[in-house]
Design a protein around this motif. Structure first.
Motif, PDB file in Angstrom:
ATOM      1  N   GLY A  10       0.043  -4.504  -5.269  1.00 42.97           N
ATOM      2  CA  GLY A  10       0.654  -3.317  -4.666  1.00 42.97           C
ATOM      3  C   GLY A  10       1.940  -2.919  -5.372  1.00 42.97           C
ATOM      4  N   ALA A  11       2.759  -3.897  -5.714  1.00 39.84           N
ATOM      5  CA  ALA A  11       4.003  -3.598  -6.433  1.00 39.84           C
ATOM      6  C   ALA A  11       3.698  -3.022  -7.804  1.00 39.84           C
ATOM      7  CB  ALA A  11       4.849  -4.860  -6.568  1.00 39.84           C
ATOM      8  N   PHE A  12       2.706  -3.586  -8.477  1.00 39.47           N
ATOM      9  CA  PHE A  12       2.361  -3.086  -9.805  1.00 39.47           C
ATOM     10  C   PHE A  12       1.824  -1.655  -9.737  1.00 39.47           C
ATOM     11  CE2 PHE A  12      -0.777  -2.510 -13.231  1.00 39.47           C
ATOM     12  CZ  PHE A  12       0.076  -2.645 -14.321  1.00 39.47           C
ATOM     13  N   LEU A  13       0.955  -1.390  -8.773  1.00 38.17           N
ATOM     14  CA  LEU A  13       0.401  -0.042  -8.640  1.00 38.17           C
ATOM     15  C   LEU A  13       1.453   0.966  -8.221  1.00 38.17           C
ATOM     16  CD1 LEU A  13      -3.057  -0.776  -7.009  1.00 38.17           C
ATOM     17  CD2 LEU A  13      -2.587  -0.139  -9.375  1.00 38.17           C
ATOM     18  N   TRP A  14       2.408   0.548  -7.401  1.00 38.49           N
ATOM     19  CA  TRP A  14       3.481   1.439  -6.989  1.00 38.49           C
ATOM     20  C   TRP A  14       4.384   1.748  -8.177  1.00 38.49           C
ATOM     21  CZ3 TRP A  14       5.482   0.882  -1.412  1.00 38.49           C
ATOM     22  CH2 TRP A  14       6.281   1.984  -1.081  1.00 38.49           C
ATOM     23  N   LEU A  46       5.110 -15.607  -0.919  1.00 35.21           N
ATOM     24  CA  LEU A  46       3.768 -15.968  -0.470  1.00 35.21           C
ATOM     25  C   LEU A  46       3.069 -16.902  -1.451  1.00 35.21           C
ATOM     26  CD1 LEU A  46       2.609 -12.515   0.912  1.00 35.21           C
ATOM     27  CD2 LEU A  46       3.090 -14.565   2.241  1.00 35.21           C
ATOM     28  N   LEU A  47       3.219 -16.639  -2.746  1.00 40.90           N
ATOM     29  CA  LEU A  47       2.585 -17.516  -3.735  1.00 40.90           C
ATOM     30  C   LEU A  47       3.229 -18.901  -3.745  1.00 40.90           C
ATOM     31  CD1 LEU A  47       2.040 -14.958  -6.617  1.00 40.90           C
ATOM     32  CD2 LEU A  47       0.329 -15.905  -5.070  1.00 40.90           C
ATOM     33  N   GLY A 106      -0.390 -12.882  -1.298  1.00 41.76           N
ATOM     34  CA  GLY A 106       0.561 -12.798  -2.403  1.00 41.76           C
ATOM     35  C   GLY A 106       0.032 -11.969  -3.555  1.00 41.76           C
ATOM     36  N   VAL A 107      -1.235 -12.148  -3.865  1.00 42.88           N
ATOM     37  CA  VAL A 107      -1.840 -11.359  -4.940  1.00 42.88           C
ATOM     38  C   VAL A 107      -1.885  -9.881  -4.543  1.00 42.88           C
ATOM     39  CG1 VAL A 107      -4.001 -10.950  -6.178  1.00 42.88           C
ATOM     40  CG2 VAL A 107      -3.127 -13.269  -5.938  1.00 42.88           C
ATOM     41  N   LEU A 108      -2.211  -9.597  -3.292  1.00 42.93           N
ATOM     42  CA  LEU A 108      -2.225  -8.205  -2.834  1.00 42.93           C
ATOM     43  C   LEU A 108      -0.840  -7.572  -2.909  1.00 42.93           C
ATOM     44  CD1 LEU A 108      -4.637  -8.329   0.227  1.00 42.93           C
ATOM     45  CD2 LEU A 108      -5.033  -7.231  -1.982  1.00 42.93           C
ATOM     46  N   ALA A 109       0.182  -8.326  -2.552  1.00 43.86           N
ATOM     47  CA  ALA A 109       1.544  -7.796  -2.641  1.00 43.86           C
ATOM     48  C   ALA A 109       1.936  -7.545  -4.091  1.00 43.86           C
ATOM     49  CB  ALA A 109       2.524  -8.768  -1.985  1.00 43.86           C
ATOM     50  N   ALA A 110       1.563  -8.444  -4.994  1.00 40.31           N
ATOM     51  CA  ALA A 110       1.882  -8.248  -6.414  1.00 40.31           C
ATOM     52  C   ALA A 110       1.126  -7.051  -6.982  1.00 40.31           C
ATOM     53  CB  ALA A 110       1.545  -9.515  -7.193  1.00 40.31           C
TER      54      ALA A 110
END
Length: 50
Positions: free
Chosen positions: A44-48, A16-17, A38-42
């Motif tokens: 989300g991955a970091f929080l997961w 996405l980025l 893209g920022v939301l997906a990143a």
């Protein structure tokens, strides 16, 4: 399973980025939408991962 999900979210964020970067000159509103997703997906991955 969570490791695979993190990797997939990071891959999606990169896709996405990259799309946001490539469409910036032709369609700024679409690039901004891709950037936000893209920022939301990143994030989300970091929080997961945490």
């Amino acid at each position: 399973m969570s490791d695979v999900s993190i990797i997939l979210l990071l891959a999606l964020a990169g896709f996405l980025l990259g799309g946001a970067y490539s469409t910036w000159k032709t369609s700024r509103p679409m690039a901004i939408v891709l950037l936000v997703c893209g920022v939301l997906a990143a994030v989300g991955a970091f929080l997961w991962w945490k």
